[in-house]
Design an enzyme around this catalytic site. Structure first.
Site, short mmCIF file in Angstrom:
data_model
loop_
_atom_site.label_atom_id
_atom_site.label_comp_id
_atom_site.label_asym_id
_atom_site.label_seq_id
_atom_site.Cartn_x
_atom_site.Cartn_y
_atom_site.Cartn_z
N THR A 82 0.83 -1.22 0.00
CA THR A 82 0.00 0.00 0.00
C THR A 82 0.86 1.26 0.00
O THR A 82 0.57 2.23 -0.71
CB THR A 82 -0.92 0.08 1.23
OG1 THR A 82 -1.61 -1.16 1.37
CG2 THR A 82 -1.94 1.20 1.09
N ASP A 256 -5.11 -0.62 -4.88
CA ASP A 256 -3.70 -0.33 -4.54
C ASP A 256 -2.71 -1.36 -5.09
O ASP A 256 -1.62 -1.02 -5.52
CB ASP A 256 -3.52 -0.10 -3.03
CG ASP A 256 -3.80 -1.32 -2.16
OD1 ASP A 256 -4.37 -2.31 -2.67
OD2 ASP A 256 -3.46 -1.28 -0.96
N HIS A 257 -3.12 -2.64 -5.11
CA HIS A 257 -2.22 -3.70 -5.59
C HIS A 257 -3.00 -5.01 -5.60
O HIS A 257 -4.16 -5.04 -5.19
CB HIS A 257 -0.98 -3.83 -4.68
CG HIS A 257 -1.32 -3.94 -3.23
ND1 HIS A 257 -1.87 -5.07 -2.69
CD2 HIS A 257 -1.25 -3.04 -2.21
CE1 HIS A 257 -2.10 -4.88 -1.40
NE2 HIS A 257 -1.74 -3.65 -1.07
C1 GP9 Z 1 -2.18 -0.98 6.50
C2 GP9 Z 1 -2.86 -1.10 5.20
C3 GP9 Z 1 -2.47 -2.40 4.51
O1 GP9 Z 1 -2.35 0.23 7.14
O2 GP9 Z 1 -2.68 0.00 4.39
O3 GP9 Z 1 -1.19 -2.36 4.04
P1 GP9 Z 1 -0.65 -3.46 3.03
O4 GP9 Z 1 -0.37 -4.70 3.83
O5 GP9 Z 1 -1.69 -3.71 1.98
O6 GP9 Z 1 0.58 -2.85 2.48
MN MN Z 2 -2.74 -2.68 0.53
#
Ligand code: GP9
Ligand code: MN
Length: 411
Positions: A82, A256-257
């Site tokens: 993220t 996001d991914h």
């Molecule tokens: C944590 C959330 C998840 O605050 O943004 O993060 P990720 O594990 O997807 O990088």
């Molecule tokens: Mn994420």
């Protein structure tokens, strides 16, 4: 070295045509509500489990007249997950091959989106109901110019409204509205959702779709949390309307991914009805990117190959902010002769005609692996990709923006 990079970027950017391109300034003076949707991949859209649509709200939204949907939008994140996606969007730089920039280079000089918007009179904030120091966000956000960070401490988290990673998305959006109302306009508000996160667990009574049936527990439950987040987004749109925050805003949704890694390829193959080879695996890295503009009627589905690296120049374009002297590796998605490839951190890339991964060149339209002679066509792009990743790394490792005066080179 910074001037060498500047020259490269100037030669490879269509800045000149940007102002004339489609939609320039359409969102001028409007608020921007940016939602980073956790682990959302395009294959969820229009999917069904036992005859039930997984994402009915997003399916309608992407087809609506007031929404522009880029169906070939790729995430470009690496180990920073993220936080990488945030970094790419804010800076139009690549993430690092190792580690998360948010941790390793949080003190660098940047010319990030929130800083630019701040200078233009926007109030900028982030909403995310997790611990503020996760991914070193509190430090990085301070550095890149966010005015406010509404983290876990700003929310009422109870046993009833939380599970898994914490506060559930529906409560998260609902409790955020009051903070949004207290903001000066125009504002830029970034929301980061959390419910649809590995291991994708949802209390049974909150699930409105069946689990998928395969050998992957992860993929099976993926659809339930995705459906939950779809419902949360639908409610959020309604809450924005009720609060009088909708009309004067544009709402941008972005995955996001990936949430399903290649570890689950067998189950994915079962779901897709085809084998997940490296070509399909790369195509699975497409995540939703939608720009919703209330009152706009020219929306539709766009085919252009674009990615997270393009988000910053695209938003500035829509807002009518001229960042001519900015150093970005991405392009405005609406520019006619924009950059012709999207690079992944591992050197894979997708262009209009080709998809390159695992050192192999595929025809993008057919997914066919190209034999030696035809595969030569991937070479020049491959070299450009390597060059760009290097330049971007050098900017980060050398903190090179210290030596660049963004203000005097704009206009
Ligand atoms: C944590 C959330 C998840 O605050 O943004 O993060 P990720 O594990 O997807 O990088
Ligand atoms: Mn994420």
């Amino acid at each position: 070295e910074i001037s060498e990079i500047e020259t490269y970027l100037e030669e490879n950017s269509p800045d000149e045509v940007n102002k004339k391109a489609d939609l320039y300034g359409i969102a001028e003076d409007k608020n921007v509500i940016f939602v980073s949707v956790e682990s959302f991949q395009n294959f969820l859209l229009d999917s069904k489990v036992n005859g039930t649509e997984t994402t009915p709200f997003l399916n309608d939204l992407k087809e609506s007249k007031d929404t522009i949907f880029f169906k070939n939008f790729y995430h470009q994140t690496a180990q920073g997950k993220t936080s990488d996606s945030e970094f790419i969007v804010e800076n139009s730089l690549y993430p690092l091959g190792r580690g998360a920039v948010y941790f390793t280079h949080a003190g660098n000089e940047y010319n990030a989106l929130p800083e630019i918007l701040n200078d233009e009179g926007y109030e900028t904030s982030v909403f995310h109901a997790n611990n503020g120091s996760f991914w070193n966000r509190d430090t990085m956000y301070d550095n890149i110019g966010y005015d406010e960070f509404y983290d876990e401490k700003s929310y009422q988290v109870t046993p009833e409204n939380s599970f898994g990673w914490g506060l559930e998305d529906k409560a998260f959006f609902e409790q955020s509205i009051k903070y949004m109302q207290s903001q000066e306009k125009p504002f830029y508000s970034k929301f980061i959702t959390l419910t649809h996160h590995f291991p994708f667990e949802l209390p049974e009574e909150k699930a409105n779709i069946d689990k998928f049936d395969s050998n992957s527990k992860t993929l099976n439950s993926f659809f339930q949390t995705a459906r939950y987040t779809d419902e949360a987004l639908q409610q959020f749109f309604q809450q924005l309307k009720d609060a009088g925050l909708y009309k004067d805003s544009i709402i941008v949704l972005m995955g996001d991914h990936y949430g399903i890694s290649d570890f689950h390829n067998e189950a994915m193959g079962q779901f897709l009805g085809k084998e997940v080879d490296p070509f399909v695996q790369t195509q699975l890295q497409r995540v939703p990117f939608m720009v919703h503009i209330p009152g706009y009627e020219g929306g539709g589905v766009r085919e252009d190959v674009v990615g997270q690296i393009d988000v910053k120049p695209t938003l500035l374009h829509l807002l009518g902010i001229n960042a001519g002297g900015d150093m970005t590796f991405g392009d405005n998605m609406f520019a006619e002769d924009g950059k012709d490839f999207i690079a992944m951190r591992d050197g894979s890339f997708i262009s209009e005609e080709y998809l390159f991964t695992n050192e192999q060149c595929y025809d993008r339209a057919t997914g066919e692996l190209l034999a030696e002679e035809e595969a030569e066509a991937c070479q020049p792009i491959k070299e450009k990709v390597e060059k760009e990743l290097n330049y971007s790394d050098n900017i980060i490792y050398g903190d090179l923006f210290r030596f660049y005066d963004f203000d005097s080179s704009s206009e």
